[in-house]
Design a protein around this motif. Structure first.
Motif, short mmCIF file in Angstrom:
data_model
loop_
_atom_site.label_atom_id
_atom_site.label_comp_id
_atom_site.label_asym_id
_atom_site.label_seq_id
_atom_site.Cartn_x
_atom_site.Cartn_y
_atom_site.Cartn_z
N ALA B 47 43.03 73.24 61.83
CA ALA B 47 41.86 73.98 61.36
C ALA B 47 41.40 74.92 62.47
CB ALA B 47 40.73 73.00 61.00
N LEU B 48 41.57 76.22 62.25
CA LEU B 48 41.18 77.22 63.25
C LEU B 48 40.10 78.13 62.68
CD1 LEU B 48 44.68 78.38 64.62
CD2 LEU B 48 43.18 76.58 65.50
N GLU B 49 39.23 78.56 63.58
CA GLU B 49 38.20 79.54 63.21
C GLU B 49 38.90 80.74 62.57
OE1 GLU B 49 36.18 80.71 66.73
OE2 GLU B 49 34.44 81.45 65.63
N ASP B 50 38.37 81.20 61.43
CA ASP B 50 39.10 82.21 60.65
C ASP B 50 38.70 83.63 61.06
OD1 ASP B 50 40.85 83.28 58.88
OD2 ASP B 50 39.72 82.73 57.08
N ALA B 51 38.82 83.91 62.36
CA ALA B 51 38.52 85.26 62.85
C ALA B 51 39.30 85.45 64.14
CB ALA B 51 37.03 85.43 63.11
N CYS B 52 40.12 86.48 64.18
CA CYS B 52 40.92 86.71 65.38
C CYS B 52 40.01 86.99 66.56
CB CYS B 52 41.90 87.86 65.15
SG CYS B 52 42.96 88.16 66.59
N TRP B 53 40.37 86.45 67.72
CA TRP B 53 39.63 86.66 68.97
C TRP B 53 39.49 88.15 69.27
CZ3 TRP B 53 41.65 88.83 73.54
CH2 TRP B 53 40.90 88.63 74.71
N HIS B 54 40.48 88.91 68.87
CA HIS B 54 40.58 90.32 69.27
C HIS B 54 39.66 91.20 68.42
CE1 HIS B 54 43.30 94.10 68.93
NE2 HIS B 54 42.52 94.25 69.97
N ARG B 55 39.96 91.35 67.14
CA ARG B 55 39.19 92.25 66.28
C ARG B 55 38.60 91.57 65.06
NH1 ARG B 55 38.34 96.06 69.97
NH2 ARG B 55 39.52 97.98 69.75
N LEU B 56 38.61 90.23 65.09
CA LEU B 56 37.91 89.41 64.11
C LEU B 56 38.50 89.42 62.71
CD1 LEU B 56 34.18 90.06 65.12
CD2 LEU B 56 35.73 88.33 65.98
N LEU B 57 39.68 90.01 62.52
CA LEU B 57 40.28 89.93 61.18
C LEU B 57 40.48 88.46 60.84
CD1 LEU B 57 41.55 91.93 58.99
CD2 LEU B 57 43.70 90.87 59.68
N PRO B 58 40.20 88.06 59.56
CA PRO B 58 40.45 86.66 59.20
C PRO B 58 41.90 86.29 59.49
CG PRO B 58 39.17 87.72 57.48
CD PRO B 58 39.56 88.81 58.45
N LEU B 59 42.08 85.22 60.25
CA LEU B 59 43.45 84.77 60.57
C LEU B 59 44.16 84.30 59.32
CD1 LEU B 59 42.85 82.92 63.95
CD2 LEU B 59 43.97 85.13 63.59
N VAL B 70 50.24 83.81 63.26
CA VAL B 70 50.34 85.18 63.73
C VAL B 70 49.28 86.01 63.02
CG1 VAL B 70 51.87 87.18 63.99
CG2 VAL B 70 52.84 84.86 63.95
N CYS B 71 48.41 86.65 63.78
CA CYS B 71 47.37 87.47 63.17
C CYS B 71 48.03 88.61 62.39
CB CYS B 71 46.42 88.02 64.22
SG CYS B 71 45.15 89.10 63.48
N GLY B 72 47.49 88.90 61.20
CA GLY B 72 48.07 89.91 60.34
C GLY B 72 47.68 91.32 60.70
N TYR B 73 47.01 91.52 61.86
CA TYR B 73 46.60 92.87 62.23
C TYR B 73 47.44 93.38 63.40
CZ TYR B 73 43.09 96.66 62.26
OH TYR B 73 42.44 97.86 62.17
N HIS B 74 47.33 92.73 64.57
CA HIS B 74 48.06 93.21 65.75
C HIS B 74 49.04 92.20 66.31
CE1 HIS B 74 44.17 95.41 65.69
NE2 HIS B 74 45.00 96.42 65.74
N GLY B 75 49.23 91.10 65.58
CA GLY B 75 50.28 90.17 65.96
C GLY B 75 49.94 89.22 67.09
N LEU B 76 48.68 89.06 67.45
CA LEU B 76 48.36 88.00 68.42
C LEU B 76 48.80 86.67 67.81
CD1 LEU B 76 46.31 90.33 69.34
CD2 LEU B 76 45.04 88.47 70.41
N VAL B 77 49.38 85.81 68.63
CA VAL B 77 49.91 84.54 68.12
C VAL B 77 49.07 83.41 68.68
CG1 VAL B 77 51.94 83.05 67.98
CG2 VAL B 77 52.23 85.54 68.00
N TYR B 78 48.64 82.50 67.83
CA TYR B 78 47.84 81.34 68.24
C TYR B 78 48.63 80.06 67.97
CZ TYR B 78 44.05 84.70 68.20
OH TYR B 78 43.26 85.78 68.45
N ASN B 79 48.50 79.10 68.88
CA ASN B 79 49.12 77.80 68.63
C ASN B 79 48.14 76.91 67.86
OD1 ASN B 79 47.38 76.59 70.46
ND2 ASN B 79 48.90 76.37 72.08
#
Lengths: 328, 351
Positions: B47-59, B70-79
Motif C-alpha cells: 500500500a503506497l501513497e498514490d502520488a508520485c514524490w516528483h510531480r504528484l501524478l497518481p502512482l 513505475v510512475c506513469g509520467y517520468h518513470g521514477l521507480v518505487y520499491n
C-alpha cells in the motif's frame, strides 16, 4: 513528500551545552509540539548579518512537554547559521517550519545499523530509541574526534548498552566499514548521518558488498566538505564576470547576487538543478553534493553550486545562458 | 488538520477483498488517504501513497515491473517500501525520494490497511472475523460503495428494528421490532442481544432451517470499534434449547460487516455471510449471497437518502430512541478513538 511551509512562532524554552561546541535548544512552538517520524528535521529562519536565511536541524528524540529539541554545533568558520543560533538566549523567539521528514526509519527491515559521525548523531538519536523499543536487531556506530566532543554519549550508552560502539579518533580508532557490513543480515538497512567523508566511505564500502543501494539511507544538508570553506573566485567568461565567493556564503548565492541565472531547488546537494559546467579549475573542487556520482566527481566536469566549493584558487564555469536564438 | 473528525486514523481498515487485489494496481481511498495497492509476485500486499514524490501524478496510473511500481509520467521507480530505486537521466538517486508506505496485512479474507501512525499498527488489532476464513463455515460476500457517512451504516447494523420496515419481504417481521433487547459494552466493543422466542420464522429463515413450526430466533450484534459489526444470527425450533446454548438443531450464520470510511460522506462496505450448515453446497452460498445483495441494496437506498436528508437539513440534529443504545455506544467508542489521537470528534451526524 514535500509540503507547503506554514511558518510558526517558537520560543527558546531552554538551552543546554552538551559539549563545549554543541548546544541543545528546547523550542516551544505556539500551539504545542506536534509529533513527527523519527529522523525528521526543523527548518529555522536565521539571520546572518541581518539577512534572512534558512537552516535545517534534525529533531532530537520525541517531543517532550510540548517542546521540540534540536542541537546545533558551533561552526566558527561556517556560514553564520550556527553563530546566530548560539546567540539566542532562553526566551528568544524565532520562526520555524513544522517538522519535515526526508530520512525516515523503515518498519520492517530484519536488522539495522546506525552510523553517526559527529553532529550527525542528531537524527539517529531518536532512531536508536525507536529501534530499542521495537526489540529489533540493531547496532549504532558513533564516530567523533573524542568522547568529550561527542553529544549524547552517556545517555546513548545507558539506552543501548553493548549495541553502541563509540569510535573516537583520539583513541586511535576508525570505523571498519567492511567488517561492520559483513556481519549484517543480507536485507539489513543502514542509516548514515555525518560529514561527507564518512558518508562517502560508507557508501563505497556498501557498494563493494554488493548490497542494494536503496538499503543504505543517509541524510546530508550539504554543509560539510573534505576541506574547510574558504573564499574563492568564480570566473564566468561567457558573461564577462568574475564573482567573489566569500567564505560564509554559497557559490549559488554569490552567482545569483551577481545576476547569473542558475536554477536551484533543494539547496542541499540532492536534486542537481544548480549543476554548472566546469571549464577550468585552479586548485581543487570540494564536491559536497550527493547528486553526482563518484565517477562524475572524479571527472570534475560539473559542480553542484548550492553546496560544493573551490579550494585553493578559482573556478571557471559556463552558465546555461546562450541568448535568444533567431529561428529561421 | 481537521477541526472535527468522523473517523480515527489509528485503525485497521479493510481496503479490499482478498480476490480483488492482484498483481496489478488498485487505487482506493481509505479514510481520506489516496492509496495505490498491489500484490508483489510473491502475493504480499503493498500500500503506497498514490502520488508520485516528483510531480504528484497518481502512482496508480503507472505500471508494475516485477515487485516495483513505475510512475506513469517520468518513470521514477518505487520499491514495495515506497523507496525510489531509479530516477531518469542521473547516476544517483535523490536520498529524499520516497512515498509513504502504509502498514498492510491480509487476514480473514480481507486486505487491511492502517492509515495512521505506523508504529501503532499492531496486527493483533485486526478485527477478529475468523469465521470468514474457516472450513467450518461456508459463505461469501461483496463490497458496495454507499454514498454516506460510514457511521450511518454502523447505526443501521446496530439496531435491526429496521429489518421489519426496510426488509419486510425477506428477513423482517413484526417480532424483530417488538422483541426486547439488551445492550452491553466494553472498552472497544458494544453488544446488542435480541432473542425472539416461539415466533413464526420469516421466509428466509423458514427456507434455511427446512423444518416446519415456530422457532427461537437470535440476533447478537458485536460492534468492534471503529467500524466492524459481526452479527451472530440464526433460528432453532422452539423448545430445543437454543437460548440456553444448544444450537444443535438450529442453523447459525455470521453476518460480517466492516465499513471503511472512504471520505466523510462515502464508504466501502464489505460484507459476507457465512453459515455452519450445508457448508459443502456452493449453490446455497450463491443463493444467499444473491439474496443478501438484494437485502443490502434496500439498505443502501435508505442510507444514501438519509445522507442527502442530513445534508439538506444542516441545522437539524438526530433524536435518539431507546432502540439506538447500541449505535450510541458504537459512536461513543469511535469518538474516544478520535479523541485519543488528539483530534476533536464530530459526534452529531447532522451538525
Amino acid at each position: 513528500m514535500r509540503f507547503d511551509t506554514n511558518w510558526i512562532k517558537a520560543v527558546v524554552q531552554a538551552t543546554r551545552d552538551l559539549t563545549p561546541g554543541i548546544r541543545e535548544f528546547t523550542l516551544a512552538p505556539e500551539g504545542g509540539a506536534t509529533p513527527y517520524p523519527t529522523g525528521s528535521h526543523l527548518t529555522v529562519r536565521v539571520l546572518i548579518y541581518g539577512r534572512p536565511d534558512l537552516r535545517h536541524y534534525s529533531l532530537i528524540g520525541e517531543p517532550r512537554e510540548g517542546c521540540w529539541r534540536i542541537a546545533v554545533k558551533r561552526e566558527d568558520p561556517g556560514r553564520g547559521g550556527s553563530r546566530y543560533m548560539w546567540s539566542l538566549p532562553p526566551g528568544a523567539r524565532l520562526d520555524v517550519a513544522p517538522p519535515d521528514s526526508h530520512f525516515e526509519l523503515s518498519r520492517d527491515a530484519p536488522e539495522y545499523l546506525l552510523i553517526a559521525g559527529g553532529i550527525g548523531i542528531t537524527p539517529l538519536r531518536g532512531m536508536a530509541t525507536a529501534l530499542a523499543r521495537r526489540k529489533v536487531a540493531f547496532r549504532m556506530v558513533y564516530a567523533g574526534r573524542s568522547r568529550s566532543q561527542m553529544a549524547y554519549v552517556d545517555e546513548l550508552a545507558a539506552d543501548l548498552g553493548p549495541r553502541l560502539e563509540i569510535v573516537a579518533e583520539d583513541e586511535q580508532r576508525t570505523i571498519d566499514f567492511a567488517a561492520e557490513f559483513a556481519r549484517l543480515h543480507p536485507e539489513a538497512e543502514s542509516y548514515v548521518c555525518g560529514p561527507i567523508g564518512l558518508l562517502e566511505a560508507a557508501r563505497q564500502a556498501w557498494q563493494r558488498t554488493g548490497r542494494r543501494p536503496e538499503r543504505m539511507l543517509y541524510e546530508t544538508f550539504g554543509s560539510s566538505g573534505r576541506y574547510a570553506a574558504e573564499p574563492f573566485l568564480v570566473r564566468v567568461p561567457r558573461l564577462g564576470l568574475e564573482v567573489e565567493v566569500a567564505q560564509n556564503i554559497t557559490m549559488l548565492d554569490a552567482l545569483e547576487a551577481a545576476g547569473v541565472g542558475v536554477l536551484a531547488d533543494c539547496r542541499r546537494g540532492e536534486c542537481g538543478l544548480c549543476m554548472l559546467d566546469v571549464v577550468a579549475i585552479e586548485g581543487k573542487i570540494d564536491h559536497r553534493d550527493v547528486f553526482l556520482s563518484q565517477r562524475q566527481h572524479a571527472e570534475n566536469r560539473k559542480i553542484c553550486s548550492c553546496v560544493s566549493r573551490a579550494v585553493g584558487g578559482a573556478i571557471t564555469i559556463d552558465p546555461p545562458w546562450r541568448g535568444d536564438p533567431v529561428l529561421e | 488538520m481537521n477541526t472535527a473528525a468522523t473517523f480515527p486514523l489509528n485503525a485497521w481498515y479493510a481496503a479490499s477483498w482478498d480476490a480483488e487485489l492482484k498483481h496489478e494496481l488498485l487505487a482506493r481511498t481509505v479514510s481520506g488517504k489516496k492509496i495505490a495497492f498491489y500484490r508483489t509476485l510473491a502475493g504480499e500486499p503493498v500500500a503506497l501513497e498514490d502520488a508520485c514524490w516528483h510531480r504528484l501524478l497518481p502512482l496508480s496510473m503507472g505500471r508494475l515491473n516485477g515487485d516495483n511500481l513505475v510512475c506513469g509520467y517520468h518513470g521514477l521507480v518505487y520499491n514495495p517500501h515506497g523507496r525510489c530505486v531509479r530516477m531518469p537521466s542521473q547516476e544517483t538517486i535523490n536520498p529524499s525520494a520516497c512515498v509513504r508506505s502504509f502498514p498492510v496485512i491480509e487476514r480473514h479474507r480481507f486486505v487491511w490497511v492502517w492509515p495512521g501512525e505506523p508504529a501503532l499498527a499492531d496486527p493483533a488489532l485486526v478485527p477478529d472475523l475468523h469465521w470468514n476464513a474457516n472450513p467450518g463455515w461456508a459463505g461469501d460476500g461483496k463490497v458496495i460503495h454507499p454514498a454516506c457517512d460510514y457511521r450511518l451504516v454502523v447505526d443501521n447494523l446496530m439496531d435491526l428494528t429496521h429489518e421489519t420496515y426496510v426488509h419486510a419481504g425477506s428477513i423482517g417481521n413484526d417480532a424483530v421490532a417488538e422483541a426486547p433487547f439488551e445492550v452491553s459494552h466494553g472498552d472497544h466493543t458494544a453488544t446488542v442481544t435480541r432473542w425472539m422466542i416461539d415466533i413464526e420464522p420469516p421466509p428466509f429463515w423458514r427456507i434455511q432451517l427446512g423444518k416446519p413450526g415456530n422457532v427461537d430466533r437470535w440476533q447478537i450484534i458485536h460492534f468492534m470499534a471503529p467500524c466492524t459489526v459481526a452479527i451472530d444470527v440464526g433460528v432453532a425450533p422452539t423448545g430445543t434449547g437454543a437460548p440456553q446454548g444448544d444450537r444443535a438443531r438450529g442453523v447459525s450464520m455470521w453476518v460480517i460487516n466492516t465499513i471503511t470510511p472512504e471520505t466523510e460522506k462515502t464508504c466501502h462496505y464489505f460484507w459476507a455471510n457465512v453459515r455452519d450448515y450445508r457448508v459443502n453446497e456452493q449453490r446455497i452460498t450463491t443463493e444467499i449471497r444473491d439474496s443478501i445483495t438484494k437485502v443490502f441494496h434496500e439498505d443502501e437506498v435508505v442510507l444514501e437518502a438519509q445522507q442527502r436528508a442530513i445534508d439538506e437539513h444542516p441545522d437539524h440534529i438526530f433524536y435518539n430512541l431507546h432502540i439506538d443504545a447500541g449505535a450510541m455506544w458504537a459512536r461513543r467508542l469511535i469518538d474516544r478513538m478520535i479523541a485519543a489521537e488528539g483530534r476533536a470528534p464530530r459526534s452529531a451526524a447532522a451538525e
